[in-house]
Write a protein that holds these residues in place. Sequence first.
Motif, PDB file in Angstrom:
ATOM      1  N   LEU A  50      74.001  37.160  47.892  1.00  0.00           N
ATOM      2  CA  LEU A  50      72.951  36.344  48.497  1.00  0.00           C
ATOM      3  C   LEU A  50      73.520  35.442  49.592  1.00  0.00           C
ATOM      4  N   GLY A  51      74.710  34.899  49.355  1.00  0.00           N
ATOM      5  CA  GLY A  51      75.346  34.043  50.355  1.00  0.00           C
ATOM      6  C   GLY A  51      75.639  34.795  51.641  1.00  0.00           C
ATOM      7  N   VAL A  52      76.186  36.014  51.518  1.00  0.00           N
ATOM      8  CA  VAL A  52      76.466  36.835  52.702  1.00  0.00           C
ATOM      9  C   VAL A  52      75.172  37.144  53.452  1.00  0.00           C
ATOM     10  N   LEU A  53      74.117  37.485  52.697  1.00  0.00           N
ATOM     11  CA  LEU A  53      72.838  37.817  53.322  1.00  0.00           C
ATOM     12  C   LEU A  53      72.254  36.618  54.070  1.00  0.00           C
ATOM     13  N   LEU A  54      72.232  35.455  53.404  1.00  0.00           N
ATOM     14  CA  LEU A  54      71.675  34.256  54.035  1.00  0.00           C
ATOM     15  C   LEU A  54      72.527  33.812  55.223  1.00  0.00           C
ATOM     16  N   SER A 106      72.364  35.306  62.752  1.00  0.00           N
ATOM     17  CA  SER A 106      71.686  36.278  63.619  1.00  0.00           C
ATOM     18  C   SER A 106      70.434  35.691  64.260  1.00  0.00           C
ATOM     19  N   TYR A 107      69.687  34.885  63.489  1.00  0.00           N
ATOM     20  CA  TYR A 107      68.415  34.365  63.980  1.00  0.00           C
ATOM     21  C   TYR A 107      68.455  32.865  64.261  1.00  0.00           C
ATOM     22  N   GLU A 108      69.664  32.272  64.165  1.00  0.00           N
ATOM     23  CA  GLU A 108      69.871  30.860  64.474  1.00  0.00           C
ATOM     24  C   GLU A 108      68.883  29.960  63.722  1.00  0.00           C
ATOM     25  N   VAL A 109      68.846  30.121  62.407  1.00  0.00           N
ATOM     26  CA  VAL A 109      67.956  29.320  61.548  1.00  0.00           C
ATOM     27  C   VAL A 109      68.681  28.023  61.221  1.00  0.00           C
ATOM     28  N   ALA A 120      80.129  29.913  55.413  1.00  0.00           N
ATOM     29  CA  ALA A 120      81.297  30.512  56.065  1.00  0.00           C
ATOM     30  C   ALA A 120      80.876  31.618  57.026  1.00  0.00           C
ATOM     31  N   ILE A 121      79.953  32.463  56.590  1.00  0.00           N
ATOM     32  CA  ILE A 121      79.488  33.553  57.453  1.00  0.00           C
ATOM     33  C   ILE A 121      78.689  32.995  58.628  1.00  0.00           C
ATOM     34  N   ALA A 122      77.817  32.011  58.355  1.00  0.00           N
ATOM     35  CA  ALA A 122      76.975  31.457  59.413  1.00  0.00           C
ATOM     36  C   ALA A 122      77.790  30.685  60.439  1.00  0.00           C
TER      37      ALA A 122
END
Length: 448
Positions: A32-36, A42-45, A217-219
């Motif tokens: 879930l963390g990787v997905l979020l 990707s969408y700059e949320v 971390a991903i974001a």
Amino acid sequence: MSPEPTATPAPAPKRRLPKVPFWAQIVAGLVLGVLLGWITRSYEVSWLYTTLDQVGSIFVQLLKLAVAPLVFFAILVSITNLRKVNNAARLASRTLLWFMITSLVAVAIGLAIGLLTNPGAGTGLTPADGKKPENAGSWLDFLTGIIPTDVITPFTELNVLQIVFMAAVAGIAALKLGEKAQPILTFSESVLALLQKALWWVIRLAPIGTVGLIGYAIADYGWNLIGKYATFTADVYIGCALVLFGVYPLLLATVAKVNPIQFFRGAWPAIQLAFVSRSSVGTMPVTQRVTERLGVPKEYTSFAVPFGATTKMDGCAAIYPALAAIFIAQIFDVQLGISDYLLIAFVSVVGSAATAGLTGATVMLTLTLSTLGLPLEGVGLLLAIDPILDMIRTATNVAGQALVPVIVAARENILDREAYDRATSSPVDEREPESEDSRSGAAVPAAA
């Protein structure tokens, strides 16, 4: 004649939702963390970015909140518990010896991988990309920093090395006082049990913390940054994997003469939590529980695990600084020789006590760089990628902290091999009846 009363049917049993194992909760949190994180980047949320940051930060802060008193009382109680163990001095010296042996093997693997792969080549990074850290470690700082100037500052500034020093002095003094120190020991054991119980509640939040930490971390860093450090990142993970799944099983099979697969079955809860939390000290209650479950006597475990959680760092203090030194030397175009590699090994084996069991290994890296005379600005090159590397480093640290007590106990013929063979895989999913011994301060409380 009145009719016989009809029996009322028994109510149907309520259906309960199946209990999700803790390891599955952790895996779900990772996914879930990787997905979020991917969605956020990707969408700059922006609101999701802030939320992930706050969730991860709160989880780490909760872990850190208990670190200072936990380390102090764990070390104090563990030293005094040695009086219950036969040949305590022999066990302590053998523990330290195996800490050094495994660290030496780990740093050798790190150096070999670094020399084979040249992680600093082709990255596109230059010395201008580096930044000197605000706090740098040196041997003088290490030696003078052991002794605190007062008893409050180490706790407020979370200087683990100074806390260990004060706890060791207090523990040795309590041993010398004997019965006069019993009220203090009783109080310390009660406080330690309280801290461990509270920390266990924080540990149960690890799946939620995982979502925040991995997602942020991903974001924040993205895959592009990871690509720049692809070779170095792969080197760290491969080096840790070789130690974790190569060296450790070999030692278990040949030195301890036990089944390596069973070790990972028993120790896996601590290893997976370390991977997520990136904190050896925060994982310490779970590490202590699984080590006891693997058949190591509780009195010895209560010394070896807290000692290892603050000094036994095969990932952070051996593999990583060896690879990082080679990486930084290549970026700054500095040639390293045989004497430099020997210095790296020396620093890794002797200086690992300077690496606190918290997130990050900057102190150890700056200590290594200053010893070699490499530019400290090189630390800034690795700060961005550090959280991703720290996960596997800490998992390796914690595995080694459980491994050495098993090896020493097996060689000293105090390992309960039947308990080792029946060790369960999850100390947080199952409630266990507490024995009289396990209610003492040295034990890890059962999951609430």
